[in-house]
Every structure is written in C-alpha cells, then in structure tokens.
Design an enzyme around this catalytic site. Structure first.
Site, PDB file in Angstrom:
ATOM      1  N   TYR A  48       0.863  -1.179   0.000  1.00  0.00           N
ATOM      2  CA  TYR A  48       0.000   0.000   0.000  1.00  0.00           C
ATOM      3  C   TYR A  48       0.900   1.228   0.000  1.00  0.00           C
ATOM      4  CZ  TYR A  48       0.264   0.376   5.254  1.00  0.00           C
ATOM      5  OH  TYR A  48       0.641   0.486   6.558  1.00  0.00           O
ATOM      6  N   GLU A 112       1.748  -1.034  -6.266  1.00  0.00           N
ATOM      7  CA  GLU A 112       1.375  -0.112  -5.187  1.00  0.00           C
ATOM      8  C   GLU A 112      -0.142   0.111  -5.244  1.00  0.00           C
ATOM      9  OE1 GLU A 112       2.732   1.346  -2.643  1.00  0.00           O
ATOM     10  OE2 GLU A 112       4.905   1.201  -2.947  1.00  0.00           O
TER      11      GLU A 112
HETATM   12 ZN   LIG Z   1       5.666  -1.385   0.493  1.00  0.00          ZN
END
Ligand SMILES: [Zn+2]
Length: 268
Positions: A48, A112
């Site tokens: 994240y 991500e």
């Molecule tokens: Zn990371």
C-alpha cells in the site's frame, strides 16, 4: 498537442488491465545473483502507498528524488497505471529477503495500491480497487508463471521494517481466485504458545518452519524481536484476526498447513 500516441511514454502497458503508462524514471536492469543481467521476474509483491492522498503517492513514485517506484499503481476506484515496464527492475522492495533471495527488486513485480495505510487508520480497500488489483495480479501471474507461494506482502519480505499492505488485504479471496497461497487459519484458542524471551528446541523448530515457507529468519532457537516481527508478518498475511507476534497454537498450526501446501505444490 493532442496526439499523445507519438510520445514515448504513451507506449502500451504490459498488462491489458492497466489503462495507460505513466512513467517513473526510478528503475534499472534486472540482475541475476552473480550480477549478470536478464533475470526474469518470478515473484509478485503487493504494497500500500501509506499516504493520505493517492495522487501525491503517485507523484512521489515518479519523482527522481524519491528513488522509489513500482511497476503498477492502483487507485481507489480501480484505475490502474503502469509506471515501470515489467522487464525493468523497479525500486519497491528495499532491503528484503525471501527464500534465499535478497535482491527482491530484480526478481519481482511490484504493485502499489493506494491506501493511507496504518498511519491513516487503514481504511478498507474499496471493492473496485480490489477487483482491479486481482485482475492485474492474475494476469501477471499467468504471463510470468509466478507460483502461489511467491505472491507476497511487502511485510513478508521485510518484517519489522514494513507492515504493508496490512491485515485488511483480502489474501483469502485472492488465493481462491488463483493468486497466492492460502490455508484456512486454525481457530484461535488457548494452549501452549511461544513469545519473545523464550529459547530452546521448540523455538528452533518454529524458526525452521518459517524458513521453509521463505521468511528470512535465523534458526538459532532464540525468540527475539526479529522473530516476533516475523510472527507478526505471518499473522498479518495468513492469520489476520489477531496480529500480536505471539506464536500461539493457531499461528503454528496455520504455518504448518501452509508449509505442507507449499511442499505439495513444489513436488506436484
Ligand atoms: Zn511497500
């Protein structure tokens, strides 16, 4: 200029689940352990962003000053961008370890996922974002033949240093869709447990199981802060109802089942 197709950064994404390329300069050449180029990715790492605003996280990953990046970026609404070509070494893992690998950036693809993270109260991942991430992961695993036991959290490869994508990430759902390894977590109840400060043969046996799964853990029979971080990382991924770094019987049984599943898939 309306014809963006002529710009080099408008090249087609590697995955059909990415809407477009939004290039980051933060990447290099994938290398084998002996330093020769050309390593293929065979691992998938989920993150994240850990920043309050997705757009700011994206800008940071594309800023040469940051020296960090990822191959893909998934917004809360599922909109997905490719920042680094899959054939290149994106800088997302940092100091990491898994199954003997220490240059995780050279052998992995990194995604991500926009989420404020633990500092921001770890909000639930929206359905649109999870669906988009799952499609992307399935596509990547199929095209690169990434095995289930090598689909991992950043926290798995850097325990004690990283806690993303966090215990709210729906690993079970991903595994049911063919992405990642899963075993039903054993029920949490009383009984013998191991915690920081203990030592001896049972602790050594526990460490050996974590090492078999892939964690970078010393097998020395000492339950120290590092092992506590590994236990917490394991729980965050595979026994998310209670993340406390204590190796209770539920944690140990779940770990044993996962190791058994891994051994099965490696000999199959
Ligand atoms: Zn990371």
């Amino acid at each position: 200029m309306t014809d963006t197709a002529r710009k080099p950064e408008a090249a087609a994404p590697d995955s059909r689940f990415a809407a477009k390329v939004f290039p980051s300069p933060n990447h290099g050449e994938r290398k084998h352990a002996d330093g020769t180029p050309g390593r293929r990715p065979d691992m998938l790492i989920l993150h994240y962003t850990g920043m309050p605003v997705a757009g700011e996280a994206l800008q940071w990953l594309c800023n040469p000053v940051s020296q960090v990046s990822s191959h893909y970026f998934v917004f809360e609404n599922g909109h997905t961008l490719q920042l680094v070509p899959e054939g290149r070494r994106a800088w997302h893992a940092g100091a990491s370890h898994w199954a003997g690998e220490t240059d995780i950036n050279s052998c992995s693809i990194g995604i991500e996922i926009a989420n404020p993270g633990h500092p921001g109260g770890l909000p639930d991942y929206p359905e649109e974002q999870i669906a988009a991430t799952l499609n992307l992961c399935r596509d990547i695993c199929e095209r690169w033949s990434i095995p289930p036991e090598r689909v991992l959290a950043h926290s798995d490869i850097a325990p004690g240093r990283k806690i993303d994508p966090g215990e709210k990430f729906p690993w079970r759902r991903f595994a049911e869709a063919g992405v990642g390894l899963w075993a039903e977590p054993a029920a949490i109840r009383g009984g013998r447990f191991f915690a920081r400060g203990e030592s001896g043969q049972p602790v050594e046996a526990l460490q050996a199981m974590f090492a078999m799964l892939g964690y970078g853990v010393a097998v020395d029979g000492v339950f120290d802060a590092k092992l506590e971080a590994v236990v917490a990382a394991f729980q965050r991924h595979w026994r998310p109802d209670k993340v406390d770094g204590v190796a209770d019987s539920s944690t140990i049984t779940t770990l044993r089942d996962l190791v058994a599943a891994t051994q099965g898939s490696r000999t199959a």
